[in-house]
Design a protein around this motif. Structure first.
Motif: not given
Length: 765
Positions: A46-47, A50, A53-55, A57-58, A544, A548-549, A552
């Motif tokens: 998941d990280a 992304g 910022e989503t990446a 957070a993940q 995230t 957000a995903g 971003d």
């Protein structure tokens, strides 16, 4: 003596060592498949999927050690009764009690329990019973079916109520079962449909089978290599499907270019030299086409997304493998089969029987005649290497080039006009096919509990998130989120075992990607978090979630698109400049390809964003084009359209090098390549149309976009606009400034003995 180009040398070697080339290829494919199956595929986390910022957070979540079991909810809903009624409360308790009896169900949370917040809707006609699936979330999909069956049983026993389950485990299970079957059907249909089209193109069973088998074996071997490479660069779920599409498309194209030219040279009486001449001309065009496609696919590596990187690497692998197969295995097979490549099923059977009978010194005349018999398709097609249909089209185009170029360019511009209003977004559950039960459940939950099924996830990291300053800031964040009117209950918090990361789930208003959700996300990120958690020293935070995903990803693609654009166009320009030693050819090729891509974009917007042809294509418009598609289409379509362009221009340049005037070279070059381009385009359009028939909106958009673009490219662009502009430019097509004379030459386009007496080729300056 003229030096052979690389493709000619490869073809000559392969024909002379056909066993080494053929069995070496088979060994490579088998080893790649076995090795790939042995090590498996490492998927993107998941990280890694992304961006922005989503990446971030993940990444914090993945390092935190959260157990993160799969969360599921059961919706209990009644149009007549509310949670204040005894019957409704009894139904809720019945659902809670049944869940407690099920295996793999943990932490059942009743909406009637003290302290439960946000599990009863504002109108009190809906309630959520929440629970977790025991164990790791990655394993939940395999455990969910018995739970879904139990909930379905409760629904059957509850007339007047809606009792339905939703969660990512149940959704993935149902979607994989339905959409997965669609993909399997599409993948199974692509090969036989390709074979049928090629059977009509060649009129012979063997000639049709060789390109299909070569392309399919290249795809299989490439997938094996991609599985190995996934241990270094992790793979996206979509990579294999895109590799199948691209592998079949370019693999068949390259075989067509090569095989058609070999047959043409054989009909011209060149006999044993036909294969070598095909390698030196069409083989060289295949090499250049493949390099152009590789450049276009490499553009995805600069998109700023690991998903695009995975697709880019996968498509580059399959294009490179297809290219190697076309330059080595194909000439080896053509050299061995010789004129047997033109045989039909009966002729192949007769030849096999004769080979057996030869051992007994018996060869019945009937079988001998049958072995030599041409198929009815070959008799119908005749021996002409030039297309009569395209010849009829070209006559008025070349007679009135200004009108032809103007009308065709205006048509493409009109088709591209809707792209000025393009809106993009990632798909959500509401955009999935409406006949899937889980989608209906999601929509009901989303209506009753806006944002609760896909909340924003605020990730907070500190030395001790349980400390008083951090918890006070989180409490303030909750109060301000609810006070804003843009966020709602239930707000849930989770802390990792080490006490260093806290995850706060906050439902946003809206449906996840509409303006209300985007505004709420902006408020959360830019106002609430800096004013609360951001004021605690030593804390780090990021947001995230679905909204957000999407935002971003949109931002990243928009920022990176100019880089991808410049990389692909720049390298393609340089390759064509060196190949054709003309500054006009690459400029014109880029302009024509951009017109083709722009028209495809416009048609996509007109159909899917504006909602036209919904009944015919069986979809419901969500008012947008899927976010990843424009960049993906640009790279893929630019690569595929350059295939045709290089193939046609190589033939025209070859004729010009023989001393043929440019206008005549254009006419002859397009007439002789038209049937090949038409056949190749028919294969692509048919395969892409299969994917356009699937039920998922993003894949449907991809299929339609690719099919429309290839159709326009093979007809309006290559059949009208290209010859018209070349006629207008005349010898200026081959203009090269004197200060570029130092450019290297990439082989000759034609054997020197073919030059027309008394008509030297024009100087290339």
């Amino acid at each position: 003596m003229q030096r052979e180009n690389f493709a000619a040398r490869a073809g000559r070697w392969s024909a002379a060592h056909w066993k080494t080339a053929t069995f070496g290829w088979l060994a490579f494919v088998v080893v790649a498949i076995v090795a790939g199956m042995a090590v498996g595929t490492v998927k993107l986390t998941d990280a890694e999927q992304g961006t922005g910022e989503t990446a971030r957070a993940q990444g914090m979540l993945s390092d935190a050690g959260f157990a993160q079991p799969a969360a599921e909810s059961v919706l209990v809903q009644s149009k007549q009764q509310t949670a204040s009624n005894a019957a409704f409360r009894a139904k809720i308790n019945e659902v809670v009690a049944r869940l407690h009896t099920l295996k793999n169900v943990d932490e059942v949370r009743s909406p009637l329990a003290p302290g439960a917040n946000g599990q009863i809707s504002k109108d009190r006609h809906s309630a959520l019973v929440q629970f977790n699936v025991a164990g790791k979330s990655s394993k939940a999909e395999k455990k969910i079916q018995p739970i879904m069956d139990a909930v379905s049983g409760l629904q059957r026993q509850s007339p007047g109520y809606t009792v339905a389950e939703f969660g990512f485990a149940s959704a993935n299970h149902q979607l994989n079962d339905t959409i997965g079957k669609d993909f399997q059907k599409a993948e199974k249909l692509s090969v036989p449909i390709t074979f049928v089209i090629l059977l009509f193109a060649f009129g012979a069973f063997v000639a049709a089978g060789v390109p299909v088998l070569l392309a399919f074996s290249a795809v299989l071997g490439s997938i094996g290599l991609a599985e190995l490479i996934s241990h270094v660069s992790h793979a996206s779920d979509a990579t294999n499907s895109v590799m199948l599409l691209m592998g079949m498309a370019v693999g068949v194209d390259y075989s067509l270019f090569y095989l058609k030219r070999e047959r043409e040279e054989r009909r011209a009486g060149h006999g044993e030299d036909a294969l070598h001449r095909a390698a030196a001309t069409s083989g060289q065009a295949v090499l250049i086409s493949g390099a152009t496609v590789l450049i276009a696919m490499a553009g995805m590596l600069f998109a700023g997304s690991s998903i695009f990187t995975s697709i880019g690497i996968g498509t580059m692998i399959v294009v490179a493998v297809s290219l190697v197969g076309s330059l080595t295995v194909l000439p080896a097979l053509l050299g061995k089969l010789d004129d047997r490549i033109d045989r039909g099923v009966l002729a192949v059977a007769a030849a096999t029987i004769l080979r057996v009978l030869r051992l007994a010194n018996t060869q019945p005349r009937g079988l001998v005649r049958l072995r030599e018999r041409r198929t009815w398709l070959q008799r119908a097609k005749g021996d002409s290497s030039e297309s009569r249909v395209w010849g009829a089209i070209l006559r008025p185009v070349l007679r009135f080039p200004v009108i032809s170029a103007g009308v065709s360019a205006a048509t493409l511009v009109v088709l591209a006009m809707p792209v000025l209003g393009i809106h993009t977004k990632l798909l959500s559950f509401t955009d999935l096919p409406r006949d899937i039960p889980i989608v209906q459940t999601f929509k009901k939950m989303q209506s009753a509990f806006p944002g609760a099924q896909a909340p924003a996830q605020v990730v907070i990291r500190a030395d001790d998130v349980k400390s008083q300053p951090v918890q006070a800031a989180v409490a303030k964040l909750k109060r301000q989120a609810l006070a804003s009117g843009q966020m709602s209950e239930p707000i849930n918090t989770f802390v990792n075992p080490a006490g260093t990361v806290e995850r706060v789930e906050i439902p946003l208003r809206g449906d996840g990607d509409n303006p209300a959700s985007v505004k709420a996300l902006h408020t959360l990120r830019s106002e609430l978090l800096p004013a609360t958690v951001g004021r605690v020293s030593g804390t780090e935070f990021a947001v995230t979630g679905e909204t957000a995903g999407t935002q971003d990803f949109n931002t990243t693609v928009k920022q990176r698109f100019p880089i991808v654009f410049a990389f692909v166009l720049g390298l393609a320009f340089l390759l064509l400049l060196v190949t054709f030693r003309s500054i006009v050819v690459p400029i014109k090729a880029i302009v024509l390809n951009l017109l083709s891509v722009g028209a495809a974009y416009g048609v996509l917007v007109w159909i899917f964003q504006e909602g036209h042809l919904e009944g015919l294509l069986n979809f419901h418009s969500n008012g947008a084009v899927v976010t990843w598609l424009p960049l993906f289409l640009f790279t893929v379509l630019f690569g595929l359209s350059m295939d045709y362009h290089v193939f046609i221009l190589s033939r025209i340049r070859e004729l010009v090098d023989q001393g043929v005037p440019t206008e005549e070279a254009v006419s002859r070059g397009i007439r002789t390549t038209a049937s090949t381009v038409t056949s190749a385009a028919a294969v692509m359009v048919a395969v892409f149309a299969i994917f356009a028939s699937l039920r998922t909106l993003d894949i449907k958009q991809m299929g339609v976009g690719l099919a429309v673009a290839v159709l326009l490219d093979a007809t309006l662009i290559r059949g009208v606009l290209l010859p018209a502009t070349m006629k207008l430019l005349g010898d200026w097509n081959w203009y090269l400034p004197r200060w570029l004379e130092w450019l290297p030459r990439i082989g000759s386009h034609a054997p020197q003995e073919e030059k027309v007496a008394g008509k030297p080729a024009p100087a290339i300056r």
